[in-house]
Design an enzyme around this catalytic site. Structure first.
Site, short mmCIF file in Angstrom:
data_model
loop_
_atom_site.label_atom_id
_atom_site.label_comp_id
_atom_site.label_asym_id
_atom_site.label_seq_id
_atom_site.Cartn_x
_atom_site.Cartn_y
_atom_site.Cartn_z
N GLU A 187 32.99 33.05 27.32
CA GLU A 187 33.13 34.10 28.33
C GLU A 187 32.19 35.25 28.00
OE1 GLU A 187 33.53 36.49 31.18
OE2 GLU A 187 34.60 34.59 31.32
N HIS A 245 34.86 39.46 30.57
CA HIS A 245 36.29 39.70 30.35
C HIS A 245 37.09 38.43 30.63
CE1 HIS A 245 35.36 43.97 30.28
NE2 HIS A 245 34.76 43.84 31.45
N CYS A 280 38.99 37.62 39.19
CA CYS A 280 40.32 37.71 39.80
C CYS A 280 41.19 38.73 39.08
CB CYS A 280 41.00 36.34 39.77
SG CYS A 280 42.73 36.39 40.30
N LYS A 292 45.78 44.13 44.39
CA LYS A 292 47.21 44.13 44.77
C LYS A 292 47.91 45.37 44.22
CE LYS A 292 45.96 40.56 46.63
NZ LYS A 292 44.57 40.92 46.33
N GLY A 305 32.36 42.99 57.52
CA GLY A 305 33.00 41.72 57.20
C GLY A 305 34.50 41.85 57.27
N SER A 306 35.15 40.89 57.95
CA SER A 306 36.61 40.98 58.14
C SER A 306 37.35 39.81 57.54
CB SER A 306 36.94 41.06 59.64
OG SER A 306 36.70 39.82 60.27
N ALA A 325 39.23 38.18 53.99
CA ALA A 325 40.33 38.74 53.21
C ALA A 325 39.92 39.99 52.44
CB ALA A 325 40.87 37.68 52.25
N ALA A 333 41.73 31.92 43.63
CA ALA A 333 42.09 31.76 42.22
C ALA A 333 43.02 30.57 42.02
CB ALA A 333 42.74 33.04 41.71
N HIS A 357 71.01 33.26 54.91
CA HIS A 357 71.10 34.38 55.86
C HIS A 357 71.72 35.58 55.16
CE1 HIS A 357 71.83 36.56 59.61
NE2 HIS A 357 73.04 36.83 59.14
#
Length: 465
Positions: free
Chosen positions: A34, A37, A42, A51, A180-181, A183, A319, A444
């Site tokens: 790597e 990181h 992601c 998020k 750009g639309s 995600a 991801a 429910h």
């Protein structure tokens, strides 16, 4: 003499570290290389920190509208620096967690940038200095992707941003243009609009959220516009003129009319491209296509012993697709005979407000494939839990094969649908029919009842509409 392993994974993102851990579980001597990181884009600059940002925006939105819930919250405000700091803290915590998991599973982590030098061999360097040569019978390329750059929309990190800069803004822009639309674009548009920015979204295609079902995308667009977001579809940005602290964009609409829009900042969210350069693919003759490595359903390239997974191996660039692809690849290497990847069963989620989630074929794609379909719909306005939450704007849509009852696709927009979609994913994986779904008892009061009602509606049996 090169250090030798059974498996070397180039890249420690979601696909790479998961593949490495699974390889170690199967008794294979494994290393991960790597260059930056652990956790990749992601965890550090994508799924997770966005998020965290969107959660802060959601809480802020609820506080501003506290009165609707019989509550009082006066002088509600936000501290952008603290919002960003929280997001970065979440990423840092999870980055450390990935390192712990690799150590726990006895995976060797090599810090540096890898290059394939021959079949089964790589060399690693860090900051231009050699780290060492390494060998393995199986080398998995999991180098991920980076933001796509279009001529005239080149990011400068100050006025024109990619998602990297959009995640760590130093000040809150009063106005913003999102190009750009998909995600990424819609999530950032939602975040900045919720915090008060005047947001304009430009999409070159006629439909925003182009991979989603047309009906779901239209519903979402209506909600975004109600929130004050301006959306221009079938339009394109012809060029940008930068000022001292603003950008003027020339936009051509669907009818060919040109106009200018001046904003504080621009976010270029026009997709991503695989990191296939400078890793030795050309010298080994590894086949690529449209900026990604060509693979079969088990991650195998055209060169024996070389594999690829995740974003660098092509769409969908998600991801969870990378993680599952990594497991499949390693289990095939170990001789376990896993099932190949079924891309139509990979869910996609967009964490804007309202959320969007889908799996399988859209209604249009199913019909284009020659399938006769039965389509069910159920609105959030007919669900008691949604009304109690104050989240009655949403829709659940299901698509079935009319002849066999096979669930072909499910498409949702509304509160918490990114959590609901997995029920349909499991159903598709088990080859569940409409009869089995109709006979399933849903609890429910829950939002999940709408999944049941949507199935019932496809067959003229919905109760609550």
């Amino acid at each position: 003499m090169a250090d030798s392993f059974d498996v070397i994974v180039i890249g420690g993102g979601p696909g790479g570290y998961v593949a490495a851990i699974r390889a170690a579980q199967l008794g294979l001597r494994t290393a991960v290389v790597e260059r930056a990181h652990l956790g990749g884009i992601c965890l550090n600059w994508g799924c997770i920190p966005t998020k965290a940002l969107l959660r802060s925006a959601e809480v802020y939105h609820n506080m501003v509208h506290a009165e609707a819930y019989g509550l009082s919250a006066k002088e509600v405000s936000f501290d952008l620096a603290k919002v960003v700091a929280r997001s970065r803290g979440v990423s840092k915590r999870l980055n450390g967690g990935v390192g712990f998991l690799l150590k726990k599973n006895k995976v060797t982590v090599i810090d540096g940038e890898a290059r394939l030098t021959a079949p089964g061999k790589i060399t690693v360097a860090k900051d231009g200095k050699p780290v060492g040569d390494f060998a393995a019978g199986h080398i998995i390329v999991a180098t991920g992707a980076r933001p796509r750059v279009l001529p005239g929309l080149e990011p400068d990190r100050k006025l024109v941003w990619t998602y990297f800069e959009a995640m760590v803004p130093e000040t809150m822009p009063k106005s913003l243009l999102v190009v750009g639309s998909g995600a990424i674009g819609i999530e950032f548009a939602s975040f900045f609009r919720t915090l008060g920015a005047a947001v304009t979204v430009v999409e070159v295609l006629p439909q925003i959220l182009p991979v989603e079902d047309e009906e779901i995308a239209a519903f979402a667009r209506k909600q975004f516009e109600k929130q004050g977001m301006k959306i221009l579809s079938g339009a394109k940005v012809l060029g940008l003129k930068k000022g001292t602290d603003s950008v003027t964009a020339t936009i051509e609409d669907a009818k060919g009319a040109k106009s200018e829009l001046t904003v504080d900042r621009v976010i270029a969210a026009v997709g991503v491209v695989g990191n296939i350069e400078n890793i030795g693919l050309e010298a080994l003759g590894v086949a690529t296509e449209k900026g990604c490595i060509k693979i079969d359903g088990f991650g195998r390239t055209n060169v024996p012993g070389i594999y690829a997974i995740g974003d660098v191996a092509g769409p969908p660039m998600l991801a969870h697709k990378a993680e599952h692809e990594g497991v499949i690849c390693v289990e095939a290497i170990a001789g376990l005979k896993p099932h190949p990847m079924t891309k139509d069963e990979i869910p996609g989620c967009t964490y804007c407000q309202p959320q969007i989630a889908s799996v399988g074929l859209t209604e249009a794609r199913a019909k284009a494939a020659g399938r006769a379909v039965k389509v069910g719909r159920f609105p959030f306005t007919g669900n008691g839990k949604a009304i109690a939450l104050g989240e009655e704007q949403g829709l659940v849509k299901t698509v079935f094969d009319a002849a066999t009852g096979q669930l072909l696709g499910a498409h949702l927009v509304g509160a918490e649908v990114t959590e609901l979609i997995q029920g349909f994913v499991v159903a598709m994986g088990l080859e569940t029919t409409e009869q089995e779904l109709m006979h399933t008892v849903f609890p429910h009061p829950t939002l999940s009842e709408m999944m049941h009602e949507s199935v019932l509606d496809a067959y003229g049996r919905a109760i609550h509409i």
